[in-house]
Design an enzyme around this catalytic site. Structure first.
Site, short mmCIF file in Angstrom:
data_model
loop_
_atom_site.label_atom_id
_atom_site.label_comp_id
_atom_site.label_asym_id
_atom_site.label_seq_id
_atom_site.Cartn_x
_atom_site.Cartn_y
_atom_site.Cartn_z
N HIS A 17 3.29 12.74 12.35
CA HIS A 17 2.99 12.01 13.59
C HIS A 17 2.91 10.51 13.32
CE1 HIS A 17 0.80 15.91 14.80
NE2 HIS A 17 1.86 15.83 15.59
N LYS A 41 -3.67 26.41 24.84
CA LYS A 41 -3.96 26.43 23.40
C LYS A 41 -5.46 26.36 23.18
CE LYS A 41 0.17 24.13 21.59
NZ LYS A 41 0.64 22.99 20.79
N ARG A 90 11.60 17.84 14.59
CA ARG A 90 11.75 18.26 13.19
C ARG A 90 12.96 19.16 13.01
NH1 ARG A 90 6.07 20.95 13.02
NH2 ARG A 90 6.98 21.46 15.01
N SER A 128 0.86 20.34 12.48
CA SER A 128 -0.59 20.50 12.52
C SER A 128 -0.99 21.92 12.15
CB SER A 128 -1.13 20.17 13.91
OG SER A 128 -0.91 18.82 14.22
#
Length: 161
Positions: A17, A41, A90, A128
């Protein structure tokens, strides 16, 4: 003033990040890191904790603001007079989801652009979720998160959620 927004859950913020933030901040006058409340989440860190961790990382950067928001990103953007959304990618799987979101956002707010930034190769594996999994299982997270928050992240999982 060119105001851009980098949204995410940042649970926790990683060096991947940070890489995207540093690169994107060179292209605008102000970058707002927008920490989102995602009711789908269950984050390991509270919203306040996530914001504080990010503030620790960017304490010396007047060109970067950290804020939290809930609801639609487009509404947050309009409230900040921001014109560009930054999204880090990514892999191809990231692109598929982010493309759908970018097209949806463009439909509702034609004046707001989405800029995709490829992850640096050094961080293409990093997420993460990986950091949390390592920390939960006693693995080292050195080099994966900023040094100023490494201890806080490790401590979170040593004492439990």
């Amino acid at each position: 003033m060119r105001i851009w927004v980098y949204p995410g859950s940042f649970d926790p913020i990683t060096n991947g990040h940070i890489d995207v933030i540093n690169r994107a901040s060179k292209l605008c006058d102000k970058l707002i890191i927008a920490v989102l409340v995602n009711n789908n989440k269950q984050p390991a860190f509270s919203l306040q904790e996530r914001v504080e961790l990010i503030k620790c990382v960017f304490a010396d950067r007047p060109d970067i603001e950290i804020e939290s928001f809930s609801g639609l990103l487009i509404n947050f953007m309009k409230g900040k007079n921001a014109k560009c959304i930054i999204k880090g990618l990514r892999a191809v799987s990231d692109y598929e989801y982010e493309l759908q979101m970018a097209l949806l956002n463009k439909n509702f707010a034609p004046d707001i652009e989405t800029l995709f930034m490829m992850s640096s190769i050094n961080y293409s594996f990093l997420s993460s979720s990986i950091v949390k999994e390592l920390a939960k299982n006693g693995g080292k997270i050195d080099g994966l998160v900023p040094e100023c928050i490494r201890e806080a992240v490790t401590r979170k999982f040593q004492i439990g959620l």
